[in-house]
Scaffold this active site. Structure first.
Site, PDB file in Angstrom:
ATOM      1  N   ASP B  93     -51.716  -7.068  -7.246  1.00  0.00           N
ATOM      2  CA  ASP B  93     -52.883  -6.799  -8.076  1.00  0.00           C
ATOM      3  C   ASP B  93     -52.591  -7.352  -9.469  1.00  0.00           C
ATOM      4  O   ASP B  93     -51.496  -7.847  -9.735  1.00  0.00           O
ATOM      5  CB  ASP B  93     -53.215  -5.310  -8.091  1.00  0.00           C
ATOM      6  CG  ASP B  93     -52.168  -4.512  -8.832  1.00  0.00           C
ATOM      7  OD1 ASP B  93     -51.206  -5.103  -9.348  1.00  0.00           O
ATOM      8  OD2 ASP B  93     -52.302  -3.285  -8.901  1.00  0.00           O
ATOM      9  N   ASP B 307     -56.669  -1.892   0.917  1.00  0.00           N
ATOM     10  CA  ASP B 307     -55.390  -1.286   0.558  1.00  0.00           C
ATOM     11  C   ASP B 307     -55.696   0.117   0.079  1.00  0.00           C
ATOM     12  O   ASP B 307     -56.784   0.372  -0.459  1.00  0.00           O
ATOM     13  CB  ASP B 307     -54.692  -2.039  -0.581  1.00  0.00           C
ATOM     14  CG  ASP B 307     -55.292  -1.680  -1.931  1.00  0.00           C
ATOM     15  OD1 ASP B 307     -56.387  -2.194  -2.247  1.00  0.00           O
ATOM     16  OD2 ASP B 307     -54.698  -0.866  -2.667  1.00  0.00           O
ATOM     17  N   CYS B 345     -51.818   9.830  19.430  1.00  0.00           N
ATOM     18  CA  CYS B 345     -51.041   8.801  18.738  1.00  0.00           C
ATOM     19  C   CYS B 345     -49.749   8.510  19.508  1.00  0.00           C
ATOM     20  O   CYS B 345     -49.075   9.414  19.971  1.00  0.00           O
ATOM     21  CB  CYS B 345     -50.716   9.277  17.319  1.00  0.00           C
ATOM     22  SG  CYS B 345     -49.708   8.113  16.387  1.00  0.00           S
ATOM     23  N   CYS B 347     -47.154   6.804  18.152  1.00  0.00           N
ATOM     24  CA  CYS B 347     -46.115   6.357  17.217  1.00  0.00           C
ATOM     25  C   CYS B 347     -44.808   7.109  17.471  1.00  0.00           C
ATOM     26  O   CYS B 347     -44.776   8.139  18.143  1.00  0.00           O
ATOM     27  CB  CYS B 347     -46.567   6.509  15.765  1.00  0.00           C
ATOM     28  SG  CYS B 347     -46.318   8.142  15.052  1.00  0.00           S
ATOM     29  N   CYS B 350     -44.891  10.831  16.633  1.00  0.00           N
ATOM     30  CA  CYS B 350     -45.650  11.679  17.564  1.00  0.00           C
ATOM     31  C   CYS B 350     -45.003  11.736  18.942  1.00  0.00           C
ATOM     32  O   CYS B 350     -45.171  12.716  19.657  1.00  0.00           O
ATOM     33  CB  CYS B 350     -47.095  11.185  17.655  1.00  0.00           C
ATOM     34  SG  CYS B 350     -48.012  11.555  16.139  1.00  0.00           S
ATOM     35  N   HIS B 376     -46.179   8.182  10.353  1.00  0.00           N
ATOM     36  CA  HIS B 376     -47.325   8.452  11.230  1.00  0.00           C
ATOM     37  C   HIS B 376     -48.638   7.985  10.600  1.00  0.00           C
ATOM     38  O   HIS B 376     -49.467   7.358  11.264  1.00  0.00           O
ATOM     39  CB  HIS B 376     -47.441   9.934  11.574  1.00  0.00           C
ATOM     40  CG  HIS B 376     -48.793  10.266  12.111  1.00  0.00           C
ATOM     41  ND1 HIS B 376     -49.190   9.956  13.389  1.00  0.00           N
ATOM     42  CD2 HIS B 376     -49.890  10.784  11.494  1.00  0.00           C
ATOM     43  CE1 HIS B 376     -50.452  10.284  13.557  1.00  0.00           C
ATOM     44  NE2 HIS B 376     -50.909  10.802  12.424  1.00  0.00           N
TER      45      HIS B 376
END
Lengths: 413, 413
Positions: B93, B307, B345, B347, B350, B376
């Protein structure tokens, strides 16, 4: 005992052994990362399990876990392994050292230790029986007897009084441990046995009558119980403590009460005196020690197992252990330094990140600084022990020890 | 421009596109994790790169990196990618939003923004030219024009004044950017060109005369520069800002100044009005937004890039984003809860850990709580965007959007 112990090779007093547990094989000399509250601070289990670190056994702290989340929660979640999601071996300490280190907040009696929780100031009581109960619920492969630690500078009288208490507590620990196991584990015929009534367990940690029910499901196999040798810096007391602890009979033996303020040479004198005399056919564990150099020196005197918070705690405080000694990442000299923490280290942190970046993270208060330093430090400790094992097995431990120590002292470039 | 942009599929206003950079391909709609100080807080790069998260582009903050470690350090270390050890694409940025959000600590003039560093209170000055200089040294694939943000509740007069300033700064940003690139990058004949003297660059961020030398080696290829559309909640101003920013001509366009205190419907009104009108052949980036639902709704209106600090910041504060809405891990109801954060989920968090354990970690102040929640949450955001891309490419985005939103609102079990 639940773990099988086998000596693979010796090189002088140094031993390369194997502990076989139902949760995997542990080769010694081994370093056990400390997972105080069910987590090795700043690192994920996946990293601990990765080939790079390959930590085979983790410590859990009875004191901390008993206070928070509490034994009821861990029991409800099926024991410590299941609660935290760690499937490899674990060892739990007894809480004895932690309550002892509360200092003014605790009062030690024959029955046990009364103390105030560091979390909420509530009055709590820990005894050999309660510690065994809690450790049985936690369900680690190795539990520790409940002991009292004497300060590093204890007089011979103080140290003897403390040692005698530890011996009586060791006996009570073993009895409580065996009664609990007998009550919880099915016997040979598959029936569950009744809780012996000889010395009623206080069940303070669990609701009354919950003894059997509460632990069913968390303990599926016998744990091992290790005894702890005390006696401060007094070698005669240490020898007596060793003999009488071995008479009680444990699955392994630990040297406790070191790294508690005594002079460095006192620690090494005790290890030198005691380690080689510890039962050879059982694992020998040096509690709470130490630097990489301490570990090598203790291995040279016959120690098999170690735990220490140094790699994790010092990592969080900005210190890296390297093959050339300690590195303080806060130092301004590293601001533009594009070398890795340790040129000789092949860990994922050293392969990728520079001292300059890690220093920037540390100065910025970024969590990643702790994460990276913790990872590297554990990698360094665990890799060093791996090299120690290889050296012992190839009969080159003396050479390894000399080279390792020389390099450590030649300083950072 | 340095990145090639290609539209792969559209489904209504929603687009699935590809940005090809020399540091890998980015498929949109894409979520970019925020790496404020050169690190996405609480997660290692290896995890961001893992197939599970596969973050293709990370944000860096010019303001933060300029103040610490400072541009000299990053230059000495070969640019931002090399300094932090991240080899995938980055976007920086301009610092405009950060200095604006300092509030009372800053003073905005035609020339730029004077402000006091939040680190040491020192007086600093940021302008379009300095921002471009700093961003050229950082060397991200995408740089942003230096803009001023108007508060969410700005009147039409305030918003117009701010928008006009942003337009003049956009022009200056582009000119400075091009002169810097011309000076630093070799021309077709391989010779380096001189810094044009039309508007001398202040070179405040770098020592005088360091302009060319300082950036050589950090910038090996042309960056892309994106313009930013402002105008607060006033749709006519927003349209005008879009038109006049597009006239200046950028490699991509961003909607700035949302999620800064305006009503939720105002944000969606602006996106609905502006996104579909943004140049179709360039990437469209919505800055600093938002929840998973916001992302889906903005994709439905034609936005490609996002973002937001929500997954990381809220993770550190104990909040998990799940397919059934937000979950506050501090809640006592999770103390014994052996479900994963999100049943849907896949991931690594999880798959392995329970709500009970993560709650315990959070209550104990363990770093691992932040690490697991951050992982997560990022997995959830990144996986959601992956599913969005698949839905658009298979022409089923409307259905996906409806189902996703419905599930989000049916609440946690």
């Amino acid at each position: 005992m639940a773990i099988a112990f086998q000596i693979g090779a010796t090189d002088g007093e140094a031993r390369a052994t194997t502990l076989t547990t139902r949760r995997g094989m542990i080769e010694t000399p081994v370093f056990m990362p400390v997972g105080t509250a069910g987590t090795v601070k700043g690192i994920r289990f996946e990293e601990l399990e990765s080939p790079e670190l390959d930590a085979r056994i983790m410590l859990g702290n009875t004191y901390h876990l008993w206070l928070r989340p509490g034994i009821e929660t861990i029991r409800a979640c099926g024991g410590l392994h299941k609660f935290i999601g760690w499937e490899r071996a674990m060892l739990t300490d007894s809480g004895g050292f932690q309550v002892w280190s509360l200092g003014a907040l605790r009062k030690i009696t024959e029955e046990g230790t009364e103390f105030r929780s560091h979390l909420d100031g509530s009055l709590r009581f820990l005894s050999p029986e309660i510690s065994m109960e809690v450790q049985t619920v936690l369900g680690a492969e190795i539990a520790m007897a409940f002991d009292e630690c004497a300060p590093g500078e204890a007089t011979v009288d103080e140290a003897r009084r403390s040692m005698e208490l530890t011996l009586r507590w060791a006996q009570r620990s073993k009895e409580a441990f065996e009664r609990l196991h007998a009550a919880v584990l099915p016997n040979d015929s598959g029936e569950e046995r009744e809780l012996p009534s000889a010395r009623p367990l206080p069940l303070t940690a669990l609701p009354a009558e919950a003894g059997k029910q509460s632990m069913r499901g968390t303990l599926s196999q016998r744990q091992s119980l290790f005894g702890i040798i005390q006696g401060a810096g007094h070698l005669d007391l240490r020898r007596e403590s060793l003999e009488r602890t071995a008479e009680i009979g444990f699955d392994g033996y630990a040297i406790g009460g070191l790294s508690v303020g005594e002079e460095k040479h006192v620690m090494m004198d005790v290890i030198e005196e005691i380690a080689p005399r510890m039962p050879a056919e059982k694992p020998r564990y040096l509690m709470g020690v130490g630097t990489p150099e301490d570990l090598i020196e203790a291995v040279a005197r016959g120690v098999d197992m170690f735990d220490c918070v140094l790699p994790t705690r010092n990592g969080r405080n900005g210190q890296a252990f390297t093959s050339r000694g300690k590195l303080n990442i806060k130092n301004a000299r590293y601001a533009w330094d594009q070398n890795p923490l340790d040129e000789s280290c092949g860990c994922s942190v050293c392969r990728r990140h520079t001292r300059a970046f890690i220093r920037h993270l540390y100065q910025s208060g970024e969590m990643l600084a702790s994460m990276l330093l913790t990872h590297h430090n554990l990698a360094f400790f665990l890799d060093t022990m791996k090299r120690v094992r290889q050296a012992i097995r190839s009969g080159q431990f003396a050479e390894f020890r000399r080279e390792f120590t020389e390099q450590l002292h030649c300083g950072l470039e």
